[in-house]
Structures are given as C-alpha cells and as structure tokens.
Write an enzyme that holds these catalytic residues in place. Structure first.
Site, PDB file in Angstrom:
ATOM      1  N   GLU A 293     -27.954  -8.723 -30.690  1.00  0.00           N
ATOM      2  CA  GLU A 293     -28.903  -7.642 -30.939  1.00  0.00           C
ATOM      3  C   GLU A 293     -30.328  -8.188 -30.808  1.00  0.00           C
ATOM      4  O   GLU A 293     -30.615  -9.319 -31.183  1.00  0.00           O
ATOM      5  CB  GLU A 293     -28.689  -7.100 -32.345  1.00  0.00           C
ATOM      6  CG  GLU A 293     -29.627  -5.970 -32.729  1.00  0.00           C
ATOM      7  CD  GLU A 293     -29.395  -5.479 -34.148  1.00  0.00           C
ATOM      8  OE1 GLU A 293     -29.734  -4.310 -34.420  1.00  0.00           O
ATOM      9  OE2 GLU A 293     -28.895  -6.264 -34.995  1.00  0.00           O
TER      10      GLU A 293
ATOM     11  N   LYS B 236     -27.699   2.293 -30.538  1.00  0.00           N
ATOM     12  CA  LYS B 236     -27.116   2.045 -31.861  1.00  0.00           C
ATOM     13  C   LYS B 236     -27.047   3.328 -32.687  1.00  0.00           C
ATOM     14  O   LYS B 236     -28.048   4.028 -32.875  1.00  0.00           O
ATOM     15  CB  LYS B 236     -27.976   0.995 -32.575  1.00  0.00           C
ATOM     16  CG  LYS B 236     -27.476   0.551 -33.939  1.00  0.00           C
ATOM     17  CD  LYS B 236     -28.406  -0.535 -34.482  1.00  0.00           C
ATOM     18  CE  LYS B 236     -27.944  -1.064 -35.823  1.00  0.00           C
ATOM     19  NZ  LYS B 236     -28.867  -2.123 -36.331  1.00  0.00           N
TER      20      LYS B 236
ATOM     21  N   CYS C  58     -24.439  -4.309 -34.485  1.00  0.00           N
ATOM     22  CA  CYS C  58     -24.728  -4.789 -35.839  1.00  0.00           C
ATOM     23  C   CYS C  58     -24.183  -3.887 -36.951  1.00  0.00           C
ATOM     24  O   CYS C  58     -22.997  -3.897 -37.239  1.00  0.00           O
ATOM     25  CB  CYS C  58     -26.230  -5.026 -35.979  1.00  0.00           C
ATOM     26  SG  CYS C  58     -26.674  -6.129 -37.349  1.00  0.00           S
TER      27      CYS C  58
END
Length: 282
Positions: free
Chosen positions: A44, A119, A160
């Site tokens: 990330e 995300k 993440c």
C-alpha cells in the site's frame, strides 16, 4: 503437474514523494524479477506515504500523470513481469470530491493496466496507544470489489484495512479468486497484535493464497509501519514471511492446485445459508 508460480513480495519504507518512491522501490522490483518472479507485488502507498494533508494534496496527481505509476508500468514492460502496484495514492477522478483514491493497479507484462481497485474500507480508528487515524478525511472509499484474471488464475484485490472484513474476501473467492492480495501499511500496534492472525484466517475461510506485501520501518513523515510481509497457503499455513520491517524481497512458490484441494476438503464456499438477523439487544 502444473509448474509452481514464483511470486515476489516487495517490502518498502516508502518516502513522502512519488519520484523518491519510484527510486526506492524500483531496485527491489528488479531484484524480484532477477530472482525469477513472474508476479511481483508491492505494498500500500507504493508511490508516497505522507500524513501532512497539505503536502499530500500538493503531490497528488491523476493516475495517468503520477511519475511513480508511469515508471512502474514501464518497468513491468521492461522486465516482462506482471506487477501489482499494491496501491498508489492518486486523485480520485471525482470533480465533486477533493479526496484521493487509494488505488491498487494490476499491470501485465506489456506494461498495460488490466485491473484497478479503490480501497473499500478506510481506516478510521482510535487505538489504545493513543494513535488516531482518519483515512476517510483524505481518501474517498471505493464502491466495488475486483477479481482480475491473470495467466495463473483469479487474483482478488484488497488493500490493508480491508483484511478485517471477511465478507469481502468470501465474495472474491466465490467470484473466482485463487489468490488474494493484501498490500498494507499496518501500524505497529495492530500489526504486532493482528497481522498474521488476520491473514491466516482469510486464507482458511476462502481456500485462497494470501499475498501480503507490507510497508515497514520508520518513514520520513514520522509514521512507523509493521512490515513482516507474508504469504499464506489456502490451508492457512505460512509459506513465507519476512521477520523484520526493513526494505526487502520475499520469494514464494505457489502450487495453485492446492486451492482446489483445500476447497474439496472443506467446501465452505458452497455451504452458505440465508438467515434472519438477530434481534438487537435493547
């Protein structure tokens, strides 16, 4: 017997500038390709990590104009390898929303973008250590899950904090993912407590390989990240793991036939049942 897939997870300590981010990660990607990896994954925030919002906004570019993204696409073509840019922090492309996108980009061996994923779950937490994070203030969350077709099978894309939402991983597996990427920049407190447990749980629940390249170490903007990039097999076994938070490359061999064996042994993806939700406690 199918030839194992050699993958490489690149662990970085990304600087707070896209040009510097490219200079930092490119030698590690070259090392991965020289080691025989056909699929290379970065963490990330591969292009930049910076907490100061004004500085970040000054550095933000459209995906097509980001120097790190452009450089990494060219590098994938030069090396003839598939590259997952775990995420790049870029302009979201929404004129009505100034927040950035935290965007994962899958690049093929010709340097072409074949999949992108923003995300879904942004990191808004207050940790027991006193750390406070409000990713939603700077990042516009995505609205769709993505499974990309690669020469070796389906690759599910997450970033993440997504790892804490098992229903997303289950949806990716049911849509054809054999591998799921979890590029991350975990905080040290949550990484130490939860990182490996979450990765192993997501592998067991889906029968997928979990590929988790991570940021690690002390960054120029003052944050510290956990590192410990990890590959987990579909039965929940740790296949490979870096035991530190320094920049490095982790190699692993994936026998993708293990996905079918795990799912045949425990066919949980076919056992869903509809149910009424519980009554809330008054």
């Amino acid at each position: 017997m199918t030839q194992p897939l050699r993958v490489a997870l690149v662990q970085t300590t990304t600087p707070a500038d896209p040009a510097e981010g490219l200079a930092h990660v490119a030698p590690l990607i070259r090392q991965a390709a020289q080691g025989g990896a056909r699929l290379i994954l970065t963490p990330e925030g591969t292009n930049l990590l910076v907490q100061d919002r004004a500085k970040r906004e000054a550095l933000l570019a459209d995906e097509a104009d980001d120097v790190a993204v452009a450089g990494l696409k060219a590098l994938a073509a030069e090396l003839g390898a598939w590259l997952l840019i775990g995420s790049a922090i870029v302009k979201s492309g929404h004129a009505d929303d100034p927040r950035a996108a935290n965007r994962s980009l899958l690049i093929d061996e010709r340097g072409e973008t074949v999949a992108r994923y923003d995300k879904l779950h942004v990191y808004d937490v207050d940790l027991p250590t006193g750390e406070r994070w409000r990713e939603s203030a700077a990042v516009r969350p995505g609205d769709r899950a993505v499974v990309a077709l690669t020469p070796w099978g389906g690759l599910g894309l997450t970033v993440c904090y997504d790892v804490r939402f098992p229903h997303l991983f289950r949806a990716l597996a049911r849509a054809g993912a054999d591998m799921i990427a979890v590029p991350a920049a975990f905080t040290v407190p949550t990484g130490e407590a939860h990182w490996e447990t979450l990765l192993r749980a997501r592998a067991i629940e889906t029968g997928c390989f979990i590929l988790a390249p991570a940021q690690g170490g002390s960054h120029p903007d003052g944050r510290r990240t956990w590192g410990r990039s990890t590959v987990v097999g579909p039965w929940g076994e740790v296949i490979g793991k870096l035991d530190h938070d320094r920049p490095d490359v982790l190699f692993a061999e994936l026998d993708l036939s293990a996905v079918a064996r795990a799912r045949q042994a425990v066919p949980q993806l076919t056992h869903d049942r509809d149910f009424a939700p519980p009554d809330p406690i008054a």
